[in-house]
Write an enzyme that holds these catalytic residues in place. Structure first.
Site, PDB file in Angstrom:
ATOM      1  N   TYR A  41       0.852  -1.193   0.000  1.00 61.73           N
ATOM      2  CA  TYR A  41       0.000   0.000   0.000  1.00 61.73           C
ATOM      3  C   TYR A  41       0.883   1.237   0.000  1.00 61.73           C
ATOM      4  O   TYR A  41       1.843   1.300  -0.739  1.00 61.73           O
ATOM      5  CB  TYR A  41      -0.987  -0.069   1.186  1.00 61.73           C
ATOM      6  CG  TYR A  41      -2.183   0.832   0.978  1.00 61.73           C
ATOM      7  CD1 TYR A  41      -2.988   0.705  -0.159  1.00 61.73           C
ATOM      8  CD2 TYR A  41      -2.493   1.825   1.887  1.00 61.73           C
ATOM      9  CE1 TYR A  41      -4.073   1.537  -0.365  1.00 61.73           C
ATOM     10  CE2 TYR A  41      -3.585   2.671   1.691  1.00 61.73           C
ATOM     11  CZ  TYR A  41      -4.363   2.521   0.560  1.00 61.73           C
ATOM     12  OH  TYR A  41      -5.431   3.354   0.351  1.00 61.73           O
ATOM     13  N   LYS A  96     -20.005 -20.550 -10.561  1.00 61.27           N
ATOM     14  CA  LYS A  96     -19.307 -20.366 -11.839  1.00 61.27           C
ATOM     15  C   LYS A  96     -17.890 -19.852 -11.588  1.00 61.27           C
ATOM     16  O   LYS A  96     -16.930 -20.273 -12.249  1.00 61.27           O
ATOM     17  CB  LYS A  96     -20.100 -19.379 -12.705  1.00 61.27           C
ATOM     18  CG  LYS A  96     -19.681 -19.351 -14.170  1.00 61.27           C
ATOM     19  CD  LYS A  96     -20.002 -20.678 -14.839  1.00 61.27           C
ATOM     20  CE  LYS A  96     -19.691 -20.642 -16.320  1.00 61.27           C
ATOM     21  NZ  LYS A  96     -20.751 -20.033 -17.106  1.00 61.27           N
ATOM     22  N   ALA A 199     -31.445 -18.198 -26.378  1.00 57.07           N
ATOM     23  CA  ALA A 199     -30.060 -17.737 -26.483  1.00 57.07           C
ATOM     24  C   ALA A 199     -29.125 -18.846 -26.951  1.00 57.07           C
ATOM     25  O   ALA A 199     -28.344 -18.658 -27.892  1.00 57.07           O
ATOM     26  CB  ALA A 199     -29.605 -17.194 -25.131  1.00 57.07           C
TER      27      ALA A 199
END
Length: 751
Positions: A41, A96, A199
């Site tokens: 950081y 997924k 689709a």
């Protein structure tokens, strides 16, 4: 083959434990010291920020963008459940995401966008574009999915891929290539009928046409019949693009004389009469889920010459999207592609088709319990195939480079292919292969400790996973009460409870045990007590008499006590050549440690026995055994009386003429670390060891438990090897999943 059963309770528990959800974030850089934090950081992070601002392409060097895909949905078409909304779609999108990681080592994050407005959705996704290397759209209803995908493709400079459309299309195309190869037909000559103008259906037909099918040879049907030129009812611009010049008006009309049927519609849409009317060697892809338009059995009842594929894993030729999307994105990301175009999809389909035509690796055959060879029942590779990770992305990357969408072409494709091989975690494929073998074996497994909730949950899971029959030793009422407490009251009638009171074989068991133990200080009353009251002994007696195929025990008692009980029934002592082998799974590696159970202080002959047992287990797990005899010394230095037997044991194996690699003695770093091994070029090991034979049981136990507690390793075992029947002894700290893994090992007869 038994089918898997998943209950609501199973599914909810899986998503809740060990922590809610299916993935977490972990750091890839050290975050321990103040210096680490200063680099990660402020102020160190400012430097790559400035570099990226000056040269945006360096984001692929200094951030995770190049290996990060967003899985995005608005939840308007969740699985087969319809419009559940963005929030309810999150479990699917998380799933997924982990599939991306599991199959292709692609990092993925799920994003659920709470709008059904295509404009709002596109704006949200486009504005997030800088974060990701690719976008996977999922579960968005038609026709909005067409609008959204097309617009995002135009507006974004990273791959945008709607898997519900193109994933199905790619795997379908791969299977079709091989089906036509077998039937001796050319795609440009084929009459193709598609049922289901959503689709996936439209994407399938578009890709098939891109591969050479002629427009008027392709007839699309929906619920109202054939989509023909001039039809006005129920039409939209995407259907109109595929309207054919044909006199056919119904699906039955279209199927007459057809060479190919592609179905992404509904159960029962195709009749046997339709199949009978098709051309010779018809190709039928009935991909409706969960039930196909027509089953393979129904199709073959009228046409033996039919080549049939479905979307289901319990039939041959599964059209499974997991064969496509992980590897498409892997290849696209690795060349920093701007898009996934038709050429890349076709390259993926061709590579899958070629893979199915090649000899199938042994580990795939082992997983399925049969040899798979290219033919009518094997036209699409299986998800188990270890070659997918390095073959498919390579083809996709080449196509991306050839078509100009690759921003960073790969110079050395051979090195790239090697790097892909190293990305995969072999432990996942080993466990998956074992599960498939167990499902094929359909073994009856005895779970000895029916008084433990973990054991009961594992027994129920074993049976519901379609592995075979679970026999639980316990009292019927106690088992029923525990299952009810665990929220599994519906499983009470599923598992079979066995005990000394309800078996008809108790006298047979006692006589057998008396014959074994009468000269070891046991009288008839001792035998009665052992056989009737000790669940470990009772389970072993069931196994010895063929009243089960494998035994899982040890979750409630220390392993030494359990092993003593088993030795009353089986020869599982050091003298009989038994050994305990523990599998350590950590950071993509699997290493076996032996002996963790039987030998207290083995001599060199015992160590050679242990090495042979460990090598046998490695082979059973699909590994090529490389055995190292490990110590605190390496090849004689430092000299120590304690290390002498480790030095001699390899010579014992020399004398026995075994058929696996072995070497020693050596320290663990020399055995496992190629850099350390370089200092000993004379070593007979051709790679890092995967079986470690240790000097004594105490050192084995310390090593395993240290890895488990400090290294976060998954431990399977100890696997009891060298005994006549499959007996697996769990540890007392085993989880339900650990016990289930031991049951799978028993079912596969590992050891």
């Amino acid at each position: 083959m038994s089918k898997s059963k998943v209950t609501r309770e199973d599914a909810l528990t899986f998503h809740m434990e060990p922590t809610p959800g299916k993935w977490e974030v972990s750091a890839t850089v050290p975050m321990m010291t103040q210096r680490d934090l200063s680099l990660a950081y402020s102020p160190g992070v400012a430097v790559p920020c400035e570099e990226i601002a000056a040269s945006p392409e360096t984001a692929y060097d200094y951030t995770n963008k190049g290996n990060l895909v967003a899985v995005i949905s608005n939840g308007t078409a969740v699985l087969g459940l319809g419009n559940l909304g963005a929030l309810a779609s999150k479990p699917v999108m998380e799933g997924k995401s982990v599939l991306f990681k599991r199959f292709a080592d692609v990092n993925s994050i799920d994003l659920e966008v709470d709008t059904e407005d295509p404009d709002e959705f596109c704006r949200a996704v486009r504005l997030l574009g800088p974060s990701f290397g690719g976008i996977n759209l999922e579960d968005i209803k038609a026709p909005e999915c067409f609008i959204i995908e097309q617009r995002l493709k135009e507006e974004m400079d990273i791959p945008v891929f709607h898997d519900d459309q193109h994933g199905t299309a790619v795997i379908c195309a791969a299977g079709l290539i091989n089906a036509l190869h077998i039937s001796g037909k050319k795609i440009e000559d084929c009459k193709i009928v598609l049922n289901g103008a959503g689709a996936a259906g439209i994407a399938c037909l578009e890709l098939v046409k891109a591969m050479g099918a002629k427009h008027d040879n392709c007839i699309m049907c929906d619920t109202k019949g054939v989509i023909y030129k001039g039809r006005t009812e129920g039409m939209n611009q995407w259907k109109s693009a595929h309207a054919a010049a044909t006199d056919a008006r119904t699906l039955a009309d279209a199927m007459n004389g057809a060479d190919v049927f592609l179905g992404v519609s509904a159960k029962g849409a195709v009749t046997t009469e339709m199949v009978a009317s098709m051309a010779p060697n018809p190709v039928i892809f009935a991909m409706a889920n969960p039930d196909p338009e027509i089953t393979p059995e129904e199709a073959h009842s009228v046409r033996e010459d039919a080549i049939v594929a479905t979307g289901r894993s319990d039939y041959p030729n599964q059209v499974n999207n997991v064969l496509g999307f992980p590897y498409l994105f892997r290849g696209a990301l690795d060349v920093n592609a701007r898009a996934i175009n038709d050429e890349m999809k076709i390259a993926c389909a061709n590579a899958l088709a070629e893979l199915a035509r090649e000899d199938v690796p042994d580990e795939v055959a082992v997983a399925y319990g049969k040899k798979l060879t290219f033919g009518r029942d094997y036209i699409i590779p299986t998800p188990f195939d270890p070659r997918l990770i390095h073959r498919i992305p390579t083809a996709v990357a080449k196509a991306g480079m050839d078509t100009g969408v690759a921003r960073r072409p790969i110079v050395d494709m051979e090195a790239y292919e090697l790097s892909l091989k190293s990305r995969m975690d072999p432990t996942a494929s080993i466990l998956q292969s074992l599960s498939a073998r167990a499902r094929a074996a359909q073994a009856t497994i005895i779970f000895a400790e029916g008084d433990d909730p973990r054991v009961l949950r594992a027994a129920v899971q074993y049976q519901r996973s379609g592995m075979g029959q679970a026999l639980v030793i316990g009292r019927e009422q106690e088992v029923a009460d525990l299952l009810t407490q665990e929220g599994l009251s519906d499983a009470i009638d599923e598992v079979k409870v066995v005990n000394a009171r309800n078996t008809q074989h108790l006298e047979q068991y006692k006589e057998f045990l008396y014959q074994r133990l009468q000269r070891k200080g046991f009288d008839r009353s001792d035998i009665n007590r052992l056989a009737s009251r000790d669940r470990h002994v009772f389970g072993a007696l069931m196994l010895a008499h063929g009243h089960g195929d494998g035994l899982v025990t040890g979750a409630t008692r220390k392993s030494a006590h359990v092993l003593e009980a088993i030795n009353h029934v089986f020869d599982a002592s050091p003298k009989s050549g038994a050994a305990g082998v523990s599998a350590i799974l950590n950071k993509g590696r699997i290493v076996l440690i032996a002996d963790t159970l039987v030998h207290e202080w083995p001599d060199q002959e015992d160590l050679a026995d242990i090495a042979e047992r460990g090598a046998a287990v490695a082979k059973d797990l699909g590994l090529d055994p490389r055995v190292a005899f490990v110590s605190f010394s390496t090849f004689g230095y430092p000299v120590s009386e304690r290390a002498e037997k480790m030095h001699i044991a390899p010579k014992v194996l020399d004398r026995r003429g075994v058929d696996f690699e072995y070497e020693g003695e050596m320290t663990v770093d020399v055995a496992l670390n190629p850099k350390s091994a370089e200092h000993y070029p004379f070593s007979r090991l051709t790679g890092p060891a995967n079986v470690l034979v240790v000097p004594a049981r105490h050192s084995a136990s310390i090593s395993v438990k240290l890895m488990q507690e400090m290294g976060g390793a998954t431990v399977i075992g100890p696997i009891l090897a060298g005994v006549d029947k499959p007996i697996q002894i769990c540890s007392t700290v085993s989880t339900v999943n650990d016990i289930m893994n031991m049951a799978v090992l028993a079912a596969c007869n590992v050891g």
